[in-house]
Design a protein around this motif. Structure first.
Motif, short mmCIF file in Angstrom:
data_model
loop_
_atom_site.label_atom_id
_atom_site.label_comp_id
_atom_site.label_asym_id
_atom_site.label_seq_id
_atom_site.Cartn_x
_atom_site.Cartn_y
_atom_site.Cartn_z
N ARG A 213 4.46 34.22 -16.41
CA ARG A 213 5.55 34.47 -15.48
C ARG A 213 6.13 33.04 -14.59
O ARG A 213 5.19 32.79 -13.89
N GLN B 187 8.37 32.70 -12.66
CA GLN B 187 8.91 32.90 -11.16
C GLN B 187 7.48 32.87 -10.34
O GLN B 187 7.87 32.32 -9.46
N LEU C 205 7.26 29.95 -7.42
CA LEU C 205 7.04 30.32 -6.04
C LEU C 205 5.81 29.80 -5.41
O LEU C 205 5.73 29.37 -4.27
#
Length: 449
Positions: free
Chosen positions: A30, A32, A36
């Motif tokens: 992932r 994302q 982050l």
């Protein structure tokens, strides 16, 4: 001012959390989570590179170092350094729990007026506390730390204070107060027993050299002179004058026993610094009682002096007026224990015929012995007991036993004083016989003047 800045535990937690999110994102595929984590790590690196290297100034000030109010206050003035986000304050006072506060830094000033070197305006934070204590009080202590980057970086802590504020005692109104055995002075507010210029009639006597003409009583003169030979009216051969009692003032010496300071809690008798600010001690009662008596006598026109048994200094000589009241107020407020009390080889000398008022706890024989010596020398002596009512509910059994022994010895001293002629007053008494009633009874007591 340059100082050291340190990353907080929040910085470490953020970096560890970013690494965990990055690894989970890589394992699960992932992007994302990976993005982050990269943003968090870059943010931590930016904060670490751009954190301030200087700190602002924090000052603890007050409007006046002397006050007579029950609520005392001060101001924390903060001039932040450039880039600082917030200031953490921890304010402490004796006998109270500390209070933590976080203050945001003010926004940089955009006005055309004068600006500071850091570009930020000064922030002022008022602090106050209600106190029942008097004297020179180290009330406020402020621990402070500046923060940057949402609290991820903090400066080395520093302390402002403690700040000493002199709290003057408050005087309560009194209606009647006792007078000494013998009044002195050629004039004053009280009527003495000797003849002179006054208001109260003493007697009517024959005119003698030195009597004033305005003192002649013509009615008595006409009544006591018979009619003359060959005249219808009386022949005045003798003049009679009205003699009055002279006026005089009282000399009062206040003796303040500042050698010890105890509160209601027995566990604080060895350390008065741990007594809360809202609990008055024996010395607070003595200061208030001394100032109350001083103001009452000075308002009546008498002369008042002060002797502090806790200091080997010269006493304040008896005098009158508003300046004397101000002088006594400051000396009474600054009276405090100074180390181990020193024994006196001889009692302090007192003005002849003065009324001596002793304010003490009578926990030892020093003031008891002095009061008896002064009474034996012909002075009228008032022994004012200022010991607060002890609280025995939470005291250990050994302290309760020790206090009962001390209380019995103290009771024997006060009883011996009363039997010897010294008038004992309980300043903290309430109920059917408060201190005003006791003073009124002593005022009406007939004494020689």
């Amino acid at each position: 001012m340059k100082t050291k800045w340190w990353p907080t535990s929040g910085m470490a937690v953020t970096m560890v959390l970013a690494v965990v999110i990055f690894l989970l994102g890589m394992l699960t595929g992932r992007l994302q989570g990976v993005a982050l984590a990269v943003v968090l790590l870059l943010g931590c690196g930016w904060i670490q590179l751009r954190h301030p290297h200087a700190s602002g100034t924090v000052r603890l000030t007050t409007r006046s170092g002397t006050t007579s109010e029950s609520r005392v206050g001060a101001t924390v003035s903060w001039q932040p350094a450039a880039g600082v986000d917030a200031l953490r304050l921890r304010t402490t006072a004796p006998g109270h729990r500390s209070v933590d506060t976080v203050v945001a830094a003010p926004r940089p000033s955009t006005s055309s007026g004068p600006s500071t070197s850091s570009g930020s305006e000064e922030r002022r934070i008022p602090i106050s506390i209600r106190t029942a204590r008097t004297g020179r009080r180290p009330i406020f202590t402020v621990d402070h730390q500046e923060r940057y980057g949402a609290g991820l970086y903090t400066s080395a802590g520093d302390t402002a204070g403690p700040m000493s504020i002199t709290v003057l005692p408050k005087a309560t109104p009194l209606r009647e107060v006792p007078l000494p055995y013998r009044l002195s002075g050629l004039t004053g507010p009280h009527d003495s027993r000797r003849a002179g210029d006054g208001n109260d009639l003493r007697d009517i006597n024959l005119f003698t050299p030195g009597d004033r003409l305005r003192r002649i009583d013509w009615r008595v003169t006409a009544r006591r002179n018979g009619p003359g030979p060959g005249t219808s009216g009386p022949a005045i051969t003798d003049l009679y004058v009205r003699r009055t009692h002279a006026t005089a003032d009282a000399a009062v010496m206040l003796v303040l026993d500042s050698r010890d300071e105890v509160g209601p809690d027995l566990t604080t008798w060895n350390d008065s610094s741990s007594i809360p600010e809202d609990v008055p001690t024996s010395l607070d009662n003595a200061r208030a009682a001394a100032l109350t008596m001083a103001r009452r006598y000075l308002q009546a026109g008498d002369r008042v002096g002060l002797e502090d048994l806790g200091r080997m200094h010269r006493p304040v000589p008896p005098s009158g007026g508003q300046r004397q009241l101000q002088r006594l107020s400051m000396r009474i407020a600054l009276a405090e224990p100074e180390g181990e009390p020193r024994a006196r080889n001889r009692p302090p000398r007192m003005p002849s015929g003065a009324l001596i008022v002793v304010f003490s706890t009578f926990l030892d024989n020093e003031t008891w012995h002095l009061a008896q010596l002064w009474h034996g020398a012909g002075h009228r002596v008032l022994a004012v007991d200022v010991l607060p009512e002890p609280d025995l509910r939470n005291a250990p059994r050994r302290l309760v036993t020790a206090y009962r022994i001390i209380a019995m010895e103290r009771h024997d001293r006060l009883t011996a004083l009363a039997r010897s002629g010294v008038e004992v007053i309980d300043w903290t008494a309430t109920g059917d016989r408060p201190v005003q009633v006791t003073l009124a009874a002593l005022t009406r007591k007939r004494v020689r003047r």
